[in-house]
Design a protein around this motif. Structure first.
Motif, PDB file in Angstrom:
ATOM      1  N   ARG A 156       0.852  -1.331   0.202  1.00 42.10           N
ATOM      2  CA  ARG A 156      -0.056  -0.065   0.000  1.00 42.10           C
ATOM      3  C   ARG A 156       0.843   1.281  -0.025  1.00 42.10           C
ATOM      4  O   ARG A 156       0.422   2.214   0.183  1.00 42.10           O
ATOM      5  CB  ARG A 156      -1.191  -0.023   1.069  1.00 42.10           C
ATOM      6  CG  ARG A 156      -1.846  -0.910   1.070  1.00 42.10           C
ATOM      7  CD  ARG A 156      -3.153  -0.913   1.991  1.00 42.10           C
ATOM      8  NE  ARG A 156      -3.819   0.240   1.856  1.00 42.10           N
ATOM      9  CZ  ARG A 156      -4.933   0.532   0.996  1.00 42.10           C
ATOM     10  NH1 ARG A 156      -5.188  -0.772   0.222  1.00 42.10           N
ATOM     11  NH2 ARG A 156      -5.502   1.741   0.974  1.00 42.10           N
ATOM     12  N   LYS A 157       2.078   1.108  -0.411  1.00 39.21           N
ATOM     13  CA  LYS A 157       2.958   2.286  -0.492  1.00 39.21           C
ATOM     14  C   LYS A 157       2.996   3.120   0.722  1.00 39.21           C
ATOM     15  O   LYS A 157       2.690   4.321   0.899  1.00 39.21           O
ATOM     16  CB  LYS A 157       2.650   3.023  -1.585  1.00 39.21           C
ATOM     17  CG  LYS A 157       2.907   2.364  -3.094  1.00 39.21           C
ATOM     18  CD  LYS A 157       2.478   3.059  -4.145  1.00 39.21           C
ATOM     19  CE  LYS A 157       2.411   2.355  -5.625  1.00 39.21           C
ATOM     20  NZ  LYS A 157       1.819   3.074  -6.572  1.00 39.21           N
ATOM     21  N   ASP A 216      -0.727   5.949   3.416  1.00 37.95           N
ATOM     22  CA  ASP A 216      -0.933   5.073   2.403  1.00 37.95           C
ATOM     23  C   ASP A 216      -1.335   5.860   1.125  1.00 37.95           C
ATOM     24  O   ASP A 216      -1.447   7.106   1.282  1.00 37.95           O
ATOM     25  CB  ASP A 216      -1.506   3.739   2.820  1.00 37.95           C
ATOM     26  CG  ASP A 216      -3.037   4.019   2.298  1.00 37.95           C
ATOM     27  OD1 ASP A 216      -3.524   5.030   2.056  1.00 37.95           O
ATOM     28  OD2 ASP A 216      -3.796   3.133   2.698  1.00 37.95           O
ATOM     29  N   PHE A 217      -1.103   5.056   0.051  1.00 37.09           N
ATOM     30  CA  PHE A 217      -1.395   5.739  -1.322  1.00 37.09           C
ATOM     31  C   PHE A 217      -2.816   6.392  -1.481  1.00 37.09           C
ATOM     32  O   PHE A 217      -2.883   7.032  -2.602  1.00 37.09           O
ATOM     33  CB  PHE A 217      -0.859   4.795  -2.484  1.00 37.09           C
ATOM     34  CG  PHE A 217      -1.908   3.747  -2.557  1.00 37.09           C
ATOM     35  CD1 PHE A 217      -2.701   3.832  -3.867  1.00 37.09           C
ATOM     36  CD2 PHE A 217      -2.113   2.780  -1.778  1.00 37.09           C
ATOM     37  CE1 PHE A 217      -3.556   2.483  -4.451  1.00 37.09           C
ATOM     38  CE2 PHE A 217      -3.140   1.735  -2.021  1.00 37.09           C
ATOM     39  CZ  PHE A 217      -3.855   1.697  -3.174  1.00 37.09           C
ATOM     40  N   GLU A 218      -3.557   5.817  -0.789  1.00 37.91           N
ATOM     41  CA  GLU A 218      -4.750   6.243  -0.856  1.00 37.91           C
ATOM     42  C   GLU A 218      -5.354   7.518   0.310  1.00 37.91           C
ATOM     43  O   GLU A 218      -6.655   7.886   0.059  1.00 37.91           O
ATOM     44  CB  GLU A 218      -5.830   4.983  -0.796  1.00 37.91           C
ATOM     45  CG  GLU A 218      -5.936   4.120  -1.896  1.00 37.91           C
ATOM     46  CD  GLU A 218      -7.071   2.997  -1.818  1.00 37.91           C
ATOM     47  OE1 GLU A 218      -7.701   2.616  -2.759  1.00 37.91           O
ATOM     48  OE2 GLU A 218      -7.211   2.531  -0.645  1.00 37.91           O
ATOM     49  N   GLY A 219      -4.383   7.761   0.737  1.00 39.39           N
ATOM     50  CA  GLY A 219      -4.677   9.056   1.757  1.00 39.39           C
ATOM     51  C   GLY A 219      -5.056   8.613   3.060  1.00 39.39           C
ATOM     52  O   GLY A 219      -5.399   9.417   3.859  1.00 39.39           O
ATOM     53  N   ARG A 245      -8.936   8.769   6.993  1.00 40.19           N
ATOM     54  CA  ARG A 245      -8.735   9.080   5.692  1.00 40.19           C
ATOM     55  C   ARG A 245      -8.381  10.684   5.836  1.00 40.19           C
ATOM     56  O   ARG A 245      -9.296  11.519   6.136  1.00 40.19           O
ATOM     57  CB  ARG A 245      -9.533   8.857   4.630  1.00 40.19           C
ATOM     58  CG  ARG A 245      -8.944   8.919   3.104  1.00 40.19           C
ATOM     59  CD  ARG A 245      -9.919   8.269   2.371  1.00 40.19           C
ATOM     60  NE  ARG A 245      -9.282   7.804   0.980  1.00 40.19           N
ATOM     61  CZ  ARG A 245     -10.076   7.660  -0.117  1.00 40.19           C
ATOM     62  NH1 ARG A 245     -11.214   7.137  -0.036  1.00 40.19           N
ATOM     63  NH2 ARG A 245      -9.168   7.331  -1.292  1.00 40.19           N
ATOM     64  N   LYS A 255      -7.991  11.974  -0.702  1.00 37.02           N
ATOM     65  CA  LYS A 255      -7.789  10.873  -1.505  1.00 37.02           C
ATOM     66  C   LYS A 255      -6.704  10.887  -2.467  1.00 37.02           C
ATOM     67  O   LYS A 255      -6.145   9.964  -3.367  1.00 37.02           O
ATOM     68  CB  LYS A 255      -9.004  10.656  -2.410  1.00 37.02           C
ATOM     69  CG  LYS A 255      -9.104  12.077  -3.362  1.00 37.02           C
ATOM     70  CD  LYS A 255     -10.679  11.781  -4.091  1.00 37.02           C
ATOM     71  CE  LYS A 255     -10.760  13.073  -5.072  1.00 37.02           C
ATOM     72  NZ  LYS A 255     -12.022  12.806  -5.895  1.00 37.02           N
ATOM     73  N   SER A 256      -5.830  12.074  -2.580  1.00 40.26           N
ATOM     74  CA  SER A 256      -4.673  12.381  -3.150  1.00 40.26           C
ATOM     75  C   SER A 256      -3.639  11.602  -2.987  1.00 40.26           C
ATOM     76  O   SER A 256      -2.549  11.315  -3.497  1.00 40.26           O
ATOM     77  CB  SER A 256      -4.431  13.858  -3.363  1.00 40.26           C
ATOM     78  OG  SER A 256      -4.163  14.096  -2.008  1.00 40.26           O
ATOM     79  N   GLY A 257      -3.747  11.053  -1.555  1.00 41.99           N
ATOM     80  CA  GLY A 257      -2.614  10.063  -1.057  1.00 41.99           C
ATOM     81  C   GLY A 257      -1.713  10.645  -0.163  1.00 41.99           C
ATOM     82  O   GLY A 257      -1.601  12.083  -0.244  1.00 41.99           O
ATOM     83  N   SER A 281       2.175  10.663   0.893  1.00 45.64           N
ATOM     84  CA  SER A 281       3.551  10.038   0.785  1.00 45.64           C
ATOM     85  C   SER A 281       4.805  10.661   1.640  1.00 45.64           C
ATOM     86  O   SER A 281       5.963  10.173   1.612  1.00 45.64           O
ATOM     87  CB  SER A 281       4.103  10.386  -0.649  1.00 45.64           C
ATOM     88  OG  SER A 281       4.094  11.810  -0.944  1.00 45.64           O
ATOM     89  N   ASN A 307      -0.738  14.550  -0.569  1.00 47.57           N
ATOM     90  CA  ASN A 307      -0.044  14.925  -1.643  1.00 47.57           C
ATOM     91  C   ASN A 307      -0.463  16.538  -2.314  1.00 47.57           C
ATOM     92  O   ASN A 307       0.023  17.052  -2.926  1.00 47.57           O
ATOM     93  CB  ASN A 307      -0.200  13.808  -2.469  1.00 47.57           C
ATOM     94  CG  ASN A 307       0.628  12.445  -2.231  1.00 47.57           C
ATOM     95  OD1 ASN A 307       1.702  12.768  -1.573  1.00 47.57           O
ATOM     96  ND2 ASN A 307       0.313  11.518  -2.748  1.00 47.57           N
TER      97      ASN A 307
END
Length: 389
Positions: free
Chosen positions: A320-321, A336-339, A356, A359-361, A363, A378
């Motif tokens: 999930r980065k 994670d990558f989904e925010g 959450r 949704k931009s994630g 990083s 992001n």
């Protein structure tokens, strides 16, 4: 693999073509596809509440520059990729000042002793007064800066993407010394963040070596090979030390490496205390005698800091980065990558909370202070979360 993982700073035309071919090979159908683990329900025992949020410029840009926020005292500092820097009251989110540096930013921020330090895509290092956002000085180093500049009492140590380490005078920005080393043809996008104390600087390099520099002169005192390149292709041979070494109060140094291992060293001479095979490009977290590592396939692992033995492993968020971990109120926090921000019980290793942000994630590693987390998505959204219990 994607080109965002790679730094092309030293590639000639032929080497660039070779790198593209290598990357194409990485993405071929013969390679396994890593599918992010879907989120599942869990026993939520930790409450996550939002204290405030603000939007910081236009976010991290398409390249998702690692412009990690920083906090000192009751002020949080955040920036965007276009050069906007903001300061906020950590308790209520009220903006204290906003400046536009009129230059693209690229590095994480470092707030220390009333000053704010950061680096730019064109190799500038900038010192800003925390009280009002005024610029103290600007200085130039050899290339783009992605790692947060690190300070001791007199010096600001900057590691640029070409591997060069530059020591600047903290008060004036004047150059004091430079350390250069050989770099591989192909590296991860990014660079290690030095660990700086008054007498020495510990520098992780893209060739898999950790070097200790004398802060009086920049001369190396000792080196240790943390990860050894293996494989036929340049991609397979990536061994960057992309995280920041962690120094314990009793003089142990913990180092992660990509395609390599996690190693505990005796900091004065570099002797290996223990090692374990875990690939990680992230900075670990040391809490008491537990070392927490996020691996490159996004498993979260707790190690005994004294022996390197695994205490627990959480694979529920695999691929999930995940960001590097932060510690808040007995919980590990990762984005994670989904925010989503996930909270993991540091003793048991199970997921106990989730929220959450956007949704931009996410990083960037969350910034923690007690039971408070500051998380920048992001797209630039900066959210402050309170963790209970």
């Amino acid at each position: 693999m994607t080109t965002r993982l790679l730094n092309s700073r030293s590639m000639k035309t032929a080497l660039g073509a070779a790198a593209i071919a290598l990357l194409a090979g990485c993405a071929s159908k013969s390679e396994p596809t890593h599918v992010p683990t879907p989120l599942t329900s869990f026993n939520e025992t930790t409450t996550v509440s939002s204290a405030w949020h603000q939007n910081v410029g236009d976010g991290l840009g398409r390249a998702r520059y690692p412009i990690e926020p920083a906090r000192e005292g009751n002020t949080v500092f955040a920036a965007d990729a276009q050069g906007v820097v903001m300061a906020f009251n950590a308790q209520n989110g009220n903006r204290q000042w906003r400046i536009d540096l009129d230059t693209p930013l690229s590095s994480a921020l470092n707030a220390i002793a009333g000053q704010l330090y950061l680096g730019t895509r064109n190799g500038e290092v900038i010192s800003i007064d925390q009280s009002d956002g005024s610029v103290n000085w600007r200085s130039r180093v050899s290339s783009e800066v992605l790692a947060a500049p690190q300070a001791n009492q007199q010096l600001l140590i900057v590691q640029s993407v070409d591997g060069q380490v530059t020591a600047l005078d903290r008060a004036t920005g004047a150059e004091r010394w430079i350390y250069t080393s050989s770099q591989p043809a192909l590296t991860l996008r990014g660079t290690g963040t030095p660990m700086v104390i008054d007498p020495v600087t510990f520098v992780g390099q893209a060739n898999g070596r950790l070097t200790t520099l004398d802060n009086r002169s920049g001369q190396p005192l000792w080196e240790q090979q943390i990860a050894t390149p293996r494989g036929r292709s340049e991609v397979e041979r990536l061994v960057d030390l992309a995280g920041q070494p962690v120094l314990s109060p009793d003089g142990r140094l913990f180092v992660t490496s990509y395609n390599g291992r996690v190693v505990a060293l005796e900091a004065t001479q570099g002797g290996v205390l223990w090692e374990t095979n875990l690939s990680s490009r992230h900075t670990p977290v040391l809490v008491g005698n537990a070392l927490f590592v996020v691996t490159d396939d996004s498993q979260v692992v707790a190690l005994d800091a004294g022996s390197g033995q695994e205490i627990w492993r959480n694979a529920a968020l695999e691929d999930r980065k995940l960001t590097a971990p932060a510690f808040a109120n007995g919980r590990l926090a990762v984005g994670d990558f989904e925010g989503y921000v996930h909270l993991i019980d540091a003793r048991e290793g199970n997921i106990v909370g989730r929220t959450r942000v956007h949704k931009s994630g996410i990083s960037l590693r969350p910034v923690s202070e007690g039971s408070t987390l500051h998380v920048q998505a992001n797209n630039g959204r900066l959210q402050t979360l309170e963790i209970a219990p």
